[in-house]
Enzyme design. Structure first.
Site, PDB file in Angstrom:
ATOM      1  N   LYS A  71       0.855  -1.200   0.000  1.00 20.72           N
ATOM      2  CA  LYS A  71       0.000   0.000   0.000  1.00 20.72           C
ATOM      3  C   LYS A  71       0.888   1.248   0.000  1.00 20.72           C
ATOM      4  O   LYS A  71       2.091   1.165   0.239  1.00 20.72           O
ATOM      5  CB  LYS A  71      -0.916  -0.013   1.231  1.00 20.72           C
ATOM      6  CG  LYS A  71      -1.835  -1.237   1.285  1.00 20.72           C
ATOM      7  CD  LYS A  71      -3.087  -1.086   0.431  1.00 20.72           C
ATOM      8  CE  LYS A  71      -3.654  -2.397  -0.005  1.00 20.72           C
ATOM      9  NZ  LYS A  71      -4.868  -2.858   0.603  1.00 20.72           N
TER      10      LYS A  71
HETATM   11  C1  LIG Z   1      -5.912  -3.729   0.889  1.00 20.25           C
HETATM   12  C2  LIG Z   1      -7.332  -3.370   0.981  1.00 20.25           C
HETATM   13  C3  LIG Z   1      -8.124  -3.740   2.086  1.00 20.25           C
HETATM   14  C4  LIG Z   1      -7.688  -4.700   3.140  1.00 20.25           C
HETATM   15  O1  LIG Z   1      -6.537  -4.428   3.812  1.00 20.25           O
HETATM   16  P1  LIG Z   1      -5.729  -5.602   4.535  1.00 20.25           P
HETATM   17  O2  LIG Z   1      -4.741  -4.870   5.368  1.00 20.25           O
HETATM   18  O3  LIG Z   1      -5.115  -6.458   3.484  1.00 20.25           O
HETATM   19  O4  LIG Z   1      -6.716  -6.355   5.377  1.00 20.25           O
HETATM   20  C5  LIG Z   1      -9.420  -3.278   2.144  1.00 20.25           C
HETATM   21  N1  LIG Z   1      -9.934  -2.511   1.174  1.00 20.25           N
HETATM   22  C6  LIG Z   1      -9.218  -2.155   0.095  1.00 20.25           C
HETATM   23  C7  LIG Z   1      -9.848  -1.286  -0.936  1.00 20.25           C
HETATM   24  C8  LIG Z   1      -7.905  -2.587  -0.048  1.00 20.25           C
HETATM   25  O5  LIG Z   1      -7.208  -2.235  -1.131  1.00 20.25           O
END
Ligand SMILES: *Cc1c(COP(=O)(O)O)cnc(C)c1O
Length: 380
Positions: free
Chosen positions: A192
């Site tokens: 991210k």
């Molecule tokens: C990555 C993501 C999540 C979930 O995050 P995690 O830390 O992997 O649980 C939720 N919503 C969106 C739009 C994402 O891109």
């Protein structure tokens, strides 16, 4: 010279290595692996960065969504409005809590929740809206807040892909993504925009009562140790992850700038090509380019296109190949092909190119040439 990758986490680490290594070593030496000082510091650093009253760190972005829905008091049967074109996590927690996901189609230009369709899907059972700021650009928050206010709905912003984006209201007020609705959630999954070295997440709110509740739910429903006032979960950000995030948070705007530079270069290279549509940029939101996602013309065979790019050493990804309403796990809600035409069309035609903070010019040139040449081959 390494292979071209979708994201280059290693080069980013090497650039920040001394500071990150020190921060991690400090945690190990302190042995306060859970709820250590770095976690508290990170919460206040992120509060300051976002200009948001409360940040509650937690285990990951999916937990963050679940805890948010628990804190807002959604009860089984309540309907939660959510885009059908999103990562599954957003919908998963709705289903897990016994709530009913009510899908809303997305805007073909911004990929974000279509506020006209949203209005049509509201019923007396609607409890909340979860706009997802997909690929790094805010949904139409001005309309969403208006619609939520008119219908007494709560808003949870899924900010997992857009931490750091700014949204400007028509009155000129600027707010950070994730701080506009009742609650914002985010993820620090390594790839991210603000990523740690494992799993991590956070919940944001400006409401102090809600913040107390969120904190309590994330910690087994307890405010006082071994006294459980509500059913909670166990969802924590580790001190080591917080230590890494404290270093990287200082770089977040620079990271976004680097990503934007890559996006600008792609835009310029592809703008004259009728067969590839570059990402639209909203006037209200800055774009932090978690993904750089093209829409290919209908005439292009996307699978073949992707394969041909791979053969030229260029990786690409499809986010997401199947909208959530057509996923097997969500069959029981009774949706069928044709229900959300924009989401379905995008699922068939989008393709995301490598974008990250360490893109080398020569690599980007290779990617651009590969895309343009592959397109040419496909037309022939
Ligand atoms: C990555 C993501 C999540 C979930 O995050 P995690 O830390 O992997 O649980 C939720 N919503 C969106 C739009 C994402 O891109």
């Amino acid at each position: 010279m390494g292979k071209i990758q979708m994201v280059d986490l290693k080069s980013q680490y090497l650039r920040l290595k001394p500071e990150i290594d020190n921060a991690i070593e400090d945690v190990i030496m302190s042995s306060a692996f859970i709820n250590g000082q770095p976690v508290k510091n990170f919460a206040s650093n992120l509060e300051e960065y976002l200009e948001c009253k409360h940040v509650i760190p937690c285990g990951n972005g999916t937990d963050a969504l679940q805890i948010a829905m628990m804190a807002l008091g959604f009860i089984p049967g309540d309907e939660v409005l959510v885009p059908s074109f999103t990562y599954v996590a957003t919908v998963e927690v709705i289903a897990l809590l016994g709530l009913k996901p009510v899908f809303v189609d997305v805007d073909p230009d911004t990929f974000n929740i279509d506020t006209e369709d949203l209005k049509k899907k509201i019923t007396p059972n609607s409890a909340g809206i979860v706009p997802v700021h997909l690929y790094g650009q805010c949904a139409n928050m001005e309309s969403i807040i208006q619609i939520a206010g008119d219908n007494d709905l709560k808003v949870i912003e899924d900010t997992a892909q857009a931490l750091g984006a700014n949204y400007t209201f028509s009155n000129g007020k600027v707010q950070k993504a994730g701080t506009i609705g009742d609650i914002g959630t985010t993820s620090f999954f390594p790839s991210k925009n603000l990523g740690c070295f494992g799993d991590g997440g956070a919940i944001m709110t400006n409401d102090s009562d809600l913040a107390d509740l969120l904190k309590m739910i994330a910690n087994h429903g307890q405010k006082v140790k071994y006294h459980h006032d509500t059913i909670g979960v166990n969802s924590r950000l580790d001190s080591i992850q917080a230590a890494v995030l404290n270093v990287k948070l200082k770089e977040l705007d620079d990271f976004a700038g680097r990503r934007r530079q890559v996006a600008d270069k792609y835009d310029a290279a592809f703008k004259d090509n009728d067969l590839i549509k570059t990402p639209s940029r909203s006037e209200q939101s800055t774009h932090v380019f978690h993904q750089y996602t093209l829409i290919l013309d209908k005439s292009i065979d996307r699978d073949k296109f992707k394969e041909d790019l791979a053969e030229k050493g260029v990786p690409s990804m499809i986010y997401y190949p199947l909208p959530v309403h057509l996923q097997k796990a969500y069959n029981n809600y009774g949706f069928k092909e044709g229900d959300f035409p924009v989401s379905e069309e995008l699922s068939n035609r989008v393709i995301s190119l490598p974008i990250h903070t360490e893109m080398r010019e020569e690599d980007q040139s290779i990617i651009i040439d590969a895309v343009l040449n592959t397109i040419k081959d496909h037309v022939r």
